[in-house]
Write a protein that holds these residues in place. Structure first.
Motif, PDB file in Angstrom:
ATOM      1  N   ARG A   1       0.851  -1.195   0.000  1.00 37.89           N
ATOM      2  CA  ARG A   1       0.000   0.000   0.000  1.00 37.89           C
ATOM      3  C   ARG A   1       0.889   1.249   0.000  1.00 37.89           C
ATOM      4  N   GLY A   2       1.949   1.213   0.812  1.00 41.85           N
ATOM      5  CA  GLY A   2       2.862   2.341   0.867  1.00 41.85           C
ATOM      6  C   GLY A   2       3.530   2.605  -0.471  1.00 41.85           C
ATOM      7  N   ASN A   3       3.893   1.552  -1.183  1.00 41.45           N
ATOM      8  CA  ASN A   3       4.501   1.718  -2.500  1.00 41.45           C
ATOM      9  C   ASN A   3       3.508   2.304  -3.496  1.00 41.45           C
ATOM     10  N   PHE A   4       2.249   1.949  -3.313  1.00 41.54           N
ATOM     11  CA  PHE A   4       1.211   2.376  -4.248  1.00 41.54           C
ATOM     12  C   PHE A   4       1.053   3.896  -4.252  1.00 41.54           C
ATOM     13  N   ILE A   5       1.153   4.518  -3.080  1.00 40.73           N
ATOM     14  CA  ILE A   5       0.865   5.956  -3.006  1.00 40.73           C
ATOM     15  C   ILE A   5       1.952   6.797  -3.661  1.00 40.73           C
ATOM     16  N   ARG A   6       3.063   6.195  -4.042  1.00 47.75           N
ATOM     17  CA  ARG A   6       4.125   6.952  -4.706  1.00 47.75           C
ATOM     18  C   ARG A   6       3.849   7.170  -6.194  1.00 47.75           C
ATOM     19  N   LEU A   7       2.737   6.659  -6.670  1.00 47.62           N
ATOM     20  CA  LEU A   7       2.474   6.704  -8.102  1.00 47.62           C
ATOM     21  C   LEU A   7       1.660   7.921  -8.525  1.00 47.62           C
ATOM     22  N   GLY A   8       1.486   8.894  -7.639  1.00 47.89           N
ATOM     23  CA  GLY A   8       0.827  10.130  -8.028  1.00 47.89           C
ATOM     24  C   GLY A   8      -0.684  10.084  -7.994  1.00 47.89           C
ATOM     25  N   ILE A   9      -1.274   9.316  -7.068  1.00 46.07           N
ATOM     26  CA  ILE A   9      -2.720   9.261  -6.957  1.00 46.07           C
ATOM     27  C   ILE A   9      -3.226  10.479  -6.196  1.00 46.07           C
ATOM     28  N   LYS A  10      -4.534  10.636  -6.136  1.00 46.81           N
ATOM     29  CA  LYS A  10      -5.130  11.784  -5.463  1.00 46.81           C
ATOM     30  C   LYS A  10      -4.835  11.750  -3.965  1.00 46.81           C
ATOM     31  N   GLU A  11      -4.750  12.953  -3.378  1.00 46.88           N
ATOM     32  CA  GLU A  11      -4.394  13.063  -1.961  1.00 46.88           C
ATOM     33  C   GLU A  11      -5.374  12.317  -1.064  1.00 46.88           C
ATOM     34  N   GLU A  12      -6.670  12.426  -1.365  1.00 40.66           N
ATOM     35  CA  GLU A  12      -7.672  11.770  -0.532  1.00 40.66           C
ATOM     36  C   GLU A  12      -7.498  10.249  -0.547  1.00 40.66           C
ATOM     37  N   GLU A  13      -7.235   9.714  -1.733  1.00 41.72           N
ATOM     38  CA  GLU A  13      -7.031   8.273  -1.830  1.00 41.72           C
ATOM     39  C   GLU A  13      -5.746   7.866  -1.119  1.00 41.72           C
ATOM     40  N   GLY A  14      -4.726   8.700  -1.203  1.00 42.76           N
ATOM     41  CA  GLY A  14      -3.476   8.410  -0.512  1.00 42.76           C
ATOM     42  C   GLY A  14      -3.665   8.338   0.988  1.00 42.76           C
ATOM     43  N   GLU A  15      -4.452   9.254   1.540  1.00 46.92           N
ATOM     44  CA  GLU A  15      -4.711   9.243   2.980  1.00 46.92           C
ATOM     45  C   GLU A  15      -5.459   7.974   3.391  1.00 46.92           C
ATOM     46  N   ARG A  16      -6.403   7.555   2.568  1.00 45.42           N
ATOM     47  CA  ARG A  16      -7.146   6.331   2.880  1.00 45.42           C
ATOM     48  C   ARG A  16      -6.234   5.108   2.842  1.00 45.42           C
ATOM     49  N   ILE A  17      -5.354   5.075   1.833  1.00 46.49           N
ATOM     50  CA  ILE A  17      -4.436   3.937   1.703  1.00 46.49           C
ATOM     51  C   ILE A  17      -3.479   3.867   2.890  1.00 46.49           C
ATOM     52  N   LEU A  18      -2.983   5.033   3.324  1.00 50.15           N
ATOM     53  CA  LEU A  18      -2.085   5.055   4.474  1.00 50.15           C
ATOM     54  C   LEU A  18      -2.800   4.580   5.738  1.00 50.15           C
ATOM     55  N   ALA A  19      -4.063   4.970   5.899  1.00 43.42           N
ATOM     56  CA  ALA A  19      -4.841   4.516   7.055  1.00 43.42           C
ATOM     57  C   ALA A  19      -5.047   3.012   7.002  1.00 43.42           C
ATOM     58  N   ASP A  20      -5.317   2.479   5.814  1.00 40.86           N
ATOM     59  CA  ASP A  20      -5.478   1.030   5.655  1.00 40.86           C
ATOM     60  C   ASP A  20      -4.173   0.306   5.973  1.00 40.86           C
ATOM     61  N   ALA A  21      -3.056   0.893   5.553  1.00 40.29           N
ATOM     62  CA  ALA A  21      -1.756   0.277   5.814  1.00 40.29           C
ATOM     63  C   ALA A  21      -1.477   0.214   7.309  1.00 40.29           C
ATOM     64  N   GLN A  22      -1.802   1.269   8.026  1.00 39.22           N
ATOM     65  CA  GLN A  22      -1.602   1.274   9.474  1.00 39.22           C
ATOM     66  C   GLN A  22      -2.467   0.221  10.144  1.00 39.22           C
ATOM     67  N   ARG A  23      -3.695   0.090   9.680  1.00 40.70           N
ATOM     68  CA  ARG A  23      -4.591  -0.936  10.213  1.00 40.70           C
ATOM     69  C   ARG A  23      -4.028  -2.332   9.953  1.00 40.70           C
ATOM     70  N   ASP A  24      -3.493  -2.547   8.740  1.00 43.82           N
ATOM     71  CA  ASP A  24      -2.905  -3.851   8.404  1.00 43.82           C
ATOM     72  C   ASP A  24      -1.727  -4.173   9.321  1.00 43.82           C
ATOM     73  N   ARG A  25      -0.873  -3.172   9.581  1.00 49.33           N
ATOM     74  CA  ARG A  25       0.284  -3.399  10.454  1.00 49.33           C
ATOM     75  C   ARG A  25      -0.159  -3.773  11.866  1.00 49.33           C
ATOM     76  N   GLU A  26      -1.147  -3.061  12.376  1.00 46.28           N
ATOM     77  CA  GLU A  26      -1.625  -3.347  13.733  1.00 46.28           C
ATOM     78  C   GLU A  26      -2.217  -4.745  13.826  1.00 46.28           C
ATOM     79  N   GLU A  27      -3.014  -5.123  12.827  1.00 51.85           N
ATOM     80  CA  GLU A  27      -3.576  -6.480  12.828  1.00 51.85           C
ATOM     81  C   GLU A  27      -2.472  -7.513  12.641  1.00 51.85           C
ATOM     82  N   GLY A  28      -1.480  -7.188  11.810  1.00 52.49           N
ATOM     83  CA  GLY A  28      -0.376  -8.111  11.587  1.00 52.49           C
ATOM     84  C   GLY A  28       0.384  -8.403  12.863  1.00 52.49           C
ATOM     85  N   LEU A  29       0.616  -7.367  13.677  1.00 51.55           N
ATOM     86  CA  LEU A  29       1.296  -7.581  14.960  1.00 51.55           C
ATOM     87  C   LEU A  29       0.477  -8.486  15.869  1.00 51.55           C
ATOM     88  N   VAL A  30      -0.834  -8.284  15.890  1.00 55.61           N
ATOM     89  CA  VAL A  30      -1.708  -9.127  16.713  1.00 55.61           C
ATOM     90  C   VAL A  30      -1.577 -10.582  16.285  1.00 55.61           C
TER      91      VAL A  30
END
Length: 264
Positions: free
Chosen positions: A110-139
């Motif tokens: 997800r982090g790599n994806f946002i480097r491709l010049g997508i819209k800011e709003e979509e980038g913020e959503r992707i970053l939030a999803d990535a953080q959620r994935d990391r937290e669940e991954g640790l669990v």
């Protein structure tokens, strides 16, 4: 079961799309078949990595974005399959470990994806999803370690997810204790020992040198040992020797990708 076993053979032969089809058939015929869900999750992760590798230099920016979207969708399906496997077999430590690793891989992509010049709003959503994935991954990785404290790969994956800190150091040490020939964990442990508040240079050197002894053809082991000789000890002649070995082995100076940990 026949479809699942056929999938295993197809996967072993490199026919990942064929294996995917067989695992999906097995799951359709027997929705509570945890092993088939886990196998599907694994082959989807492999397929996603292969798909991204097909990107060519002449690929346009629009094609790259679309390729990333497809790649992420496959990764998400892999996580869903592994999540179902853990639901059906909640005491299976390997399934939790694989789910945790898949979640971290998804977050990274997800982090790599946002480097491709997508819209800011979509980038913020992707970053939030990535953080959620990391937290669940640790669990999930903590569950894996709790269910099977003897699983070296689970300790190493948990340390990888934690990234820094004393807990990560402790998990790498646990992994090395259980699997002394794990050169990857030794390299990562050595790196952490050099960035902690109180550097442990002798400890880091021991890990890098052990990694070189264990896997003398590993360019990253030589790179890290060279860094330590140069930056920490100022021994330029030894640093040059290690860098030269790394170059001869074909290193690009970058850390190796996190291996997808198998063992279903």
């Amino acid at each position: 079961h026949a479809h699942k076993n056929l999938g295993v053979m197809l996967q072993a032969s490199g026919d990942w799309w064929g294996a995917k089809k067989e695992y999906e058939t097995a799951v359709k015929l027997e929705p509570d078949y945890a092993e088939a869900h886990a196998a599907l999750g694994q082959v989807l992760s492999i397929t996603a990595a292969w798909l991204l590798s097909q990107q060519q230099e002449e690929t346009t920016s629009e094609e790259r974005v679309e390729l990333r979207r497809v790649h992420l969708k496959i990764k998400e399906h892999a996580v869903e399959a592994l999540r179902e496997a853990t639901r059906l077999a909640p005491r299976n430590a390997v399934y939790h470990r694989e789910l945790g690793a898949a979640l971290f891989s998804l977050a990274s992509n997800r982090g790599n994806f946002i480097r491709l010049g997508i819209k800011e709003e979509e980038g913020e959503r992707i970053l939030a999803d990535a953080q959620r994935d990391r937290e669940e991954g640790l669990v999930e990785l903590r569950k894996a370690v709790a269910l099977d404290p003897t699983d070296a790969a689970a300790h190493s994956a948990l340390a990888e997810g934690l990234q820094t800190g004393e807990e990560a150091i402790a998990e790498y040490r646990a992994a090395i204790h259980l699997a002394p020939t794990d050169s990857y964990s030794r390299i990562e442990l050595g790196k952490l020992l050099l960035v902690r508040t109180e550097k442990d240079v002798p400890g880091a050197m021991r890990e890098f040198q052990a990694a070189v002894r264990i896997d003398p053809k590993n360019p990253q082991a030589h790179v890290r040992l060279g860094f330590a000789f140069e930056d920490e000890l100022g021994q330029m002649d030894k640093a040059i020797e290690e860098y030269r070995k790394s170059v001869d082995l074909g290193s690009d100076g970058l850390p190796p990708p996190l291996p997808f940990r198998v063992g279903l």
